[in-house]
Write a protein that holds these residues in place. Structure first.
Motif, mmCIF file in Angstrom:
data_model
loop_
_atom_site.group_PDB
_atom_site.id
_atom_site.type_symbol
_atom_site.label_atom_id
_atom_site.label_comp_id
_atom_site.label_asym_id
_atom_site.label_seq_id
_atom_site.Cartn_x
_atom_site.Cartn_y
_atom_site.Cartn_z
ATOM 1 N N THR A 51 -12.671 7.507 -6.252
ATOM 2 C CA THR A 51 -13.524 6.380 -5.885
ATOM 3 C C THR A 51 -12.811 5.447 -4.899
ATOM 4 O OG1 THR A 51 -14.520 6.599 -8.065
ATOM 5 C CG2 THR A 51 -15.001 4.575 -6.862
ATOM 6 N N ASP A 66 -19.542 10.367 -4.592
ATOM 7 C CA ASP A 66 -18.540 10.153 -5.642
ATOM 8 C C ASP A 66 -18.950 11.003 -6.846
ATOM 9 O OD1 ASP A 66 -16.339 9.068 -6.919
ATOM 10 O OD2 ASP A 66 -17.408 7.286 -7.625
ATOM 11 N N ARG A 108 -19.037 8.440 -16.435
ATOM 12 C CA ARG A 108 -18.052 7.478 -16.935
ATOM 13 C C ARG A 108 -18.626 6.060 -16.908
ATOM 14 N NH1 ARG A 108 -14.364 4.231 -14.846
ATOM 15 N NH2 ARG A 108 -14.342 5.037 -12.715
ATOM 16 N N GLN A 125 -18.178 0.213 -10.253
ATOM 17 C CA GLN A 125 -16.947 0.267 -9.455
ATOM 18 C C GLN A 125 -17.267 0.658 -8.002
ATOM 19 O OE1 GLN A 125 -14.242 3.379 -10.712
ATOM 20 N NE2 GLN A 125 -12.600 2.700 -9.352
ATOM 21 N N ASP A 176 -21.156 9.999 -9.975
ATOM 22 C CA ASP A 176 -20.459 9.981 -11.274
ATOM 23 C C ASP A 176 -21.304 9.107 -12.175
ATOM 24 O OD1 ASP A 176 -18.971 9.736 -13.523
ATOM 25 O OD2 ASP A 176 -17.164 8.941 -12.588
HETATM 26 MG MG LIG Z 1 -14.151 7.469 -9.896
#
Ligand SMILES: [Mg+2]
Ligand SMILES: Nc1nc2c(ncn2[C@@H]2O[C@H](COP(=O)(O)OP(=O)(O)OP(=O)(O)O)[C@@H](O)[C@H]2O)c(=O)[nH]1
Length: 317
Positions: free
Chosen positions: A130, A205, A156, A162, A153
């Motif tokens: 990332t 990502d 997570r 993020q 992603d």
């Molecule tokens: Mg990541």
């Protein structure tokens, strides 16, 4: 006086040199000690060299090749003094690296075309996927390109947030869905939005759970398929992120990803914090996959196009 580009190049090389100090210490300082005061190249010197190269994570096979090369030169009388050893090793390392770089013409930023280019970032958890996407987005934004990030992603906790924070910082739009959503659907949305809005780049990502779990590979393959359905030839790049501090383990990871996904290029991260920088040469030599960029810190600017000669100068001076 230096032209501005030349001065910039020098500043960059200087910074790389600073960041690679741990690796350089294990290689160069020890090599200098071994060579100092020696008049001839004897078997003990070669043994010492072998040990030094191994300790910097260049890898067994590459080390053996380098030492064999030195022995051949000794036999052919093209190597006489211990001082020449360093110069020859540098040349050999650079040519090892150059050989794999040739496989990836896209490596040169000026040659990266301005038609929509989709890059999928893969790698195990925590390697820096990332952060590297943010750095790469920043790099191409500085060249005036329009960059979109796809938050695939969805597994997570906080991964989407993020990416969003980085997107805001670098001025790249982020396409996301809810946590737990189908990553393929996110990629589908992102590429259609990118086509509609005339983007230059889409960076995907992905999740990084353990590479031993075959369902991760299946998920990544599905993302590849969806991208290809939305845009022929996408993803144009499957970039594998490897953490240099993991040393030889990075090679094992690379094999798994390369076999399943057809990795086009590798980015090595965390080269700043390790004495294992020699892994870059081992990876290039063993996998024959070009290294496109390297990362030497947590900041957006700690990212650069991989240049074999500069890199070898920085670890071996
Ligand atoms: Mg990541
Ligand atoms: N020192 C250093 N730290 C880095 C570098 N690249 C990334 N990091 C740090 O490594 C940590 C993990 O980075 P992420 O980008 O979240 O890694 P990831 O691969 O996306 O991780 P997952 O999403 O959990 O799979 C963060 O603390 C980053 O700041 C680097 O080049 N140098």
């Amino acid at each position: 006086m230096d032209r501005p580009e030349a001065a910039h190049g020098k500043a960059r090389a200087r910074r790389l040199w600073d960041r690679m100090s741990k690796t350089r210490r294990t290689l160069t300082d020890r090599l200098n000690t071994v060579v100092a005061g020696k008049k001839a190249i004897d078997p003990t010197l070669l043994d010492d060299l072998e040990e030094i190269l191994l300790s910097s994570d260049i890898g067994v096979e590459t080390t053996v090749q380098l030492i064999e090369g030195l022995k051949q030169r000794l036999d052919q009388k093209s190597l006489d003094t211990p001082e020449q050893v360093k110069t020859i090793l540098k040349e050999e390392m650079t040519s090892f690296l150059d050989a794999s770089q040739d496989l990836f013409p896209l490596n040169l930023p000026e040659e990266v075309s301005r038609t929509l280019h989709v890059v999928m970032f893969v790698g195990v958890n925590g390697v820096g996927k990332t952060t590297t996407i943010a750095k790469m987005a920043h790099y191409f934004r500085a060249q005036g390109q329009k960059v979109m990030l796809a938050a695939a992603d969805t597994f997570r906790a906080a991964a989407i947030e993020q990416l969003q924070i980085w997107g805001d910082r670098v001025g790249a739009e982020v396409i996301s869905q809810k946590r737990g959503a189908d990553p393929g659907a996110v990629v589908f949305d992102a590429i259609s939005a990118a086509k509609a809005r005339n983007m230059d780049k889409v960076f995907i990502d992905t999740a990084g759970r353990l590479h031993t779990k075959s369902n991760l590979m299946e998920e990544l393959k599905k993302i590849q398929r969806v991208a290809g359905q939305q845009l022929p030839e996408a993803p144009h790049q499957v970039t594998l992120i490897l953490d240099a501090t993991t040393g030889q383990n990075a090679i094992a990871q690379a094999h798994v990803f390369a076999q399943s996904l057809g990795v086009t290029d590798i980015i090595l991260t965390k080269l700043d914090g390790t004495a294992k920088g020699g892994i870059v040469i081992g990876i290039s030599q063993k996998l024959r996959i070009p290294i496109s960029f390297i990362c030497t810190g947590e900041g957006l600017e700690d990212f650069e196009v991989f240049n074999p000669r500069e890199f070898v100068e920085a670890i071996f001076a």
